[in-house]
Design an enzyme around this catalytic site. Sequence first.
Site, PDB file in Angstrom:
ATOM      1  N   GLY A  64       0.832  -1.083   0.035  1.00 54.26           N
ATOM      2  CA  GLY A  64      -0.026  -0.117   0.182  1.00 54.26           C
ATOM      3  C   GLY A  64       0.963   1.509   0.283  1.00 54.26           C
ATOM      4  O   GLY A  64       1.901   1.143  -0.083  1.00 54.26           O
ATOM      5  N   SER A  65      -0.069   1.997   0.567  1.00 53.21           N
ATOM      6  CA  SER A  65       1.023   3.665   0.179  1.00 53.21           C
ATOM      7  C   SER A  65       2.363   3.961   0.565  1.00 53.21           C
ATOM      8  O   SER A  65       2.549   3.305   1.949  1.00 53.21           O
ATOM      9  CB  SER A  65      -0.318   4.781   0.823  1.00 53.21           C
ATOM     10  OG  SER A  65       0.503   5.937   1.375  1.00 53.21           O
ATOM     11  N   SER A  66       2.953   4.901   0.235  1.00 51.94           N
ATOM     12  CA  SER A  66       4.421   5.178   0.551  1.00 51.94           C
ATOM     13  C   SER A  66       4.266   6.080   1.652  1.00 51.94           C
ATOM     14  O   SER A  66       4.989   6.529   2.936  1.00 51.94           O
ATOM     15  CB  SER A  66       4.982   5.743  -0.426  1.00 51.94           C
ATOM     16  OG  SER A  66       4.148   6.724  -0.926  1.00 51.94           O
ATOM     17  N   VAL A  67       2.949   6.597   1.938  1.00 51.70           N
ATOM     18  CA  VAL A  67       2.591   7.794   3.072  1.00 51.70           C
ATOM     19  C   VAL A  67       1.817   7.334   4.509  1.00 51.70           C
ATOM     20  O   VAL A  67       2.879   7.191   5.312  1.00 51.70           O
ATOM     21  CB  VAL A  67       1.638   8.047   2.651  1.00 51.70           C
ATOM     22  CG1 VAL A  67       0.920   9.554   4.011  1.00 51.70           C
ATOM     23  CG2 VAL A  67       1.792   9.658   1.221  1.00 51.70           C
TER      24      VAL A  67
ATOM     25  N   TYR B 375      -8.616   3.582   0.886  1.00 58.44           N
ATOM     26  CA  TYR B 375      -7.617   4.916   2.636  1.00 58.44           C
ATOM     27  C   TYR B 375      -8.790   5.183   3.612  1.00 58.44           C
ATOM     28  O   TYR B 375      -8.852   5.781   4.437  1.00 58.44           O
ATOM     29  CB  TYR B 375      -6.490   5.303   2.168  1.00 58.44           C
ATOM     30  CG  TYR B 375      -5.683   4.686   1.235  1.00 58.44           C
ATOM     31  CD1 TYR B 375      -4.668   4.070   2.621  1.00 58.44           C
ATOM     32  CD2 TYR B 375      -5.265   4.223  -0.192  1.00 58.44           C
ATOM     33  CE1 TYR B 375      -4.125   3.251   2.052  1.00 58.44           C
ATOM     34  CE2 TYR B 375      -3.570   4.078  -0.514  1.00 58.44           C
ATOM     35  CZ  TYR B 375      -3.158   3.406   0.599  1.00 58.44           C
ATOM     36  OH  TYR B 375      -2.182   2.134   0.414  1.00 58.44           O
TER      37      TYR B 375
END
Lengths: 137, 401
Positions: A64-67, B375
Site C-alpha cells: 500500500g501507500s508510501s505515506v 484509504y
Amino acid sequence: MTADLIFKCHKIAGGKAKGEVLISADDICFYLVDPDTGKVIEKGHALEGKSVAGKVLVFPSGKGSSVVQADGLYQLAMKGTAPRAMIIRYPETVLVASAIIMEVPLVDNVEPGFYDAVKDGVKVEVDADNSRIIVTG
Amino acid sequence: MLLTREEQDMLQGKYGEGTATAMKVLVAIGEAFGAERMVEISRAHVALSNQEADLWFVEKLVAGGAKCRVSPTVNPGFNLDYFRRVSTVAPEDEAIIRRTEAAYKAIGATLTYSCTPYLEKNIPRFGEITAYSESGATPYINSVYGARTNREAAQSALCAAVTGRVPLYGFLLTENRKGEVLVEVEAEIRDDFDYQLLGYCVPRKAGHGVPVFTGLPSNPTPEGLMNLGAQLNTAGAVPMYHIVGVTPEAPTLEAAFHGEQPKRIIKITNDDLREVHAAISAGGGKIDFALFGCPHFTIDQVRQIAQLVEGKKLAVELWVCTSSLTRDLAERMGFLEIIERAGGHIVADTCIDQPCWHHLYGRKGVTDSPKCAYYTKRRNMEFVIRSLAESVRAALEGEVK
C-alpha cells in the site's frame, strides 16, 4: 525442559523485543489498523478483527501507500498498540523505512525451520542487533 | 556500505543534525538491502501527507537545519482557503496544515501539492536515477518512463532529497527490473476504469514479483496507466510492471523477462474483474456524494465530467481533486464554470485522505477509484465503486442504480 530454539535472521531495523507471535498470511498496511485497539480493520484481511498490539508480527511483506504505512505505525506507537517486533519474508522500502524511523525491530531472511517451529501465541525474542530469533516457549 | 568523503561528512554532521539523520536513515536502508554504495539522484517526489508522522519527521529534519539538495515535488494535503470558504475546518486541522506547509517550505521542497508529478512538473527521462514516493507515482516512473526508483516511503524520499543520494539497490539495478510473473489478460479492458479493477485484482492472484502483462490494448491512455499503477501498488507492493509492446523495457516478452522463464503464469478473466469489483464496492442505492481524483484527475477526466453535467443539476455533492495547474486549465476552458453551475466542486491541492472531509464522514459516496475507497475506511466513509461515467450519472440522480 527443552533448550530454547535459536534461528538466524537478517537485521533490517535494530533493537530487541519479546512477545507472542501473531502470523498473517497477508501483507499488511498499518494504516488499516485501528490505533485505539490495535485491531486490523481491513475487510477480508487474514488478521481482520485481530489485534497486533504487543505482538511479534510474522507476515510476508508491507503493502500500500508510501505515506500512511509510517503514519499507521506512528499512531500505533503513540497509543501503545504497535507490534513489538516484525518478521518478514519480502522486504520492501516503505515498510523498511517506516520501521527504521519508528524504531520497531524488523528482520527478514529467517532460517526456514522457524516457520515450522512457531504458531500464533508462541513466545519469541527478536534480537535484531545480533541477527537472531529465540523461541522461548 | 562504502561512502564517499562527502557522504561521510553528511553522516557525521558536517552539514548539521538534520542532514546527518537523513543520511543515517539511508545507510540503514542500504544495509538492510545489501547496497554497496550510494548513488546520486536528480529528481525526487515526497508523498507529503499532512499526518502526524509526516509532520513529526519533516519538522525534525528542519529543526536539525536540513535543506534539500534536490528540491522534491510534494503530494497534496488539503486546500485550507477553499475548505474554510465552503465548509468548516477544525482549529487543530488548520494548525497542522499550516505547520506542514511551513516545514516543507523551510526544507526547500517545491510545493506542487499534486500526487501526479509524473504528468506535470516532475517528469524523468529514460534510465534516470530518482527517488519517488507516492504509491501511484512509483510504478509510473519505473514502468511508463523507464526511469529508476525504488518504492520509496515518504520519509526515505525526503532523506534522498535532503542528501541528494539513495542507496544503490533494488529497482535501480537492471537485473532487478526483469519481469517475474506473466499476467495473461483475457478480460476485456475497454476503458480507464477497467485498469482500476485490473490493478486491484492482480496482486492477490499474482503474488510477489514484477508482473508482465499481455493481452492489453496497444495504445493505453495516461489515465489507464495511472490507474493501473495506483491500484497495483495499493492492493499490493508493486513498484514496477511491464506491458509487452507498450512499456519501454518490454518491447518483447523475452525482453521483459530478460530472457528467463516466468516464475508463475496467471490469467485474468472478466469473472476475476467482476469478483474483485463486487468484493471492494459497497452495494448500490442512495448516495450522499461523489468524490473523484485519487489519483488527481487530468484535464481529460475533468472534461468528461463537464460534458456529463453540462446544463444539469447534481442531486448530491460532487468533488473533483486535482492539481492547481489542471484546475487553472479547467477554468480557462470553461469546465470549472460548467461543473460549479451544476453544483459540483473542483478543488486543487487536496487529497481524498485528509481531515477536510469531516462533513462526509459516516456517509456513503460513489467514486471511480478503489484506492479512494480503501484509504477512507479510516474516516468511516463508504463507497460504491463505478466507472467515471456511471458515477457522474449517479451523482445527477442521487442513486447508484
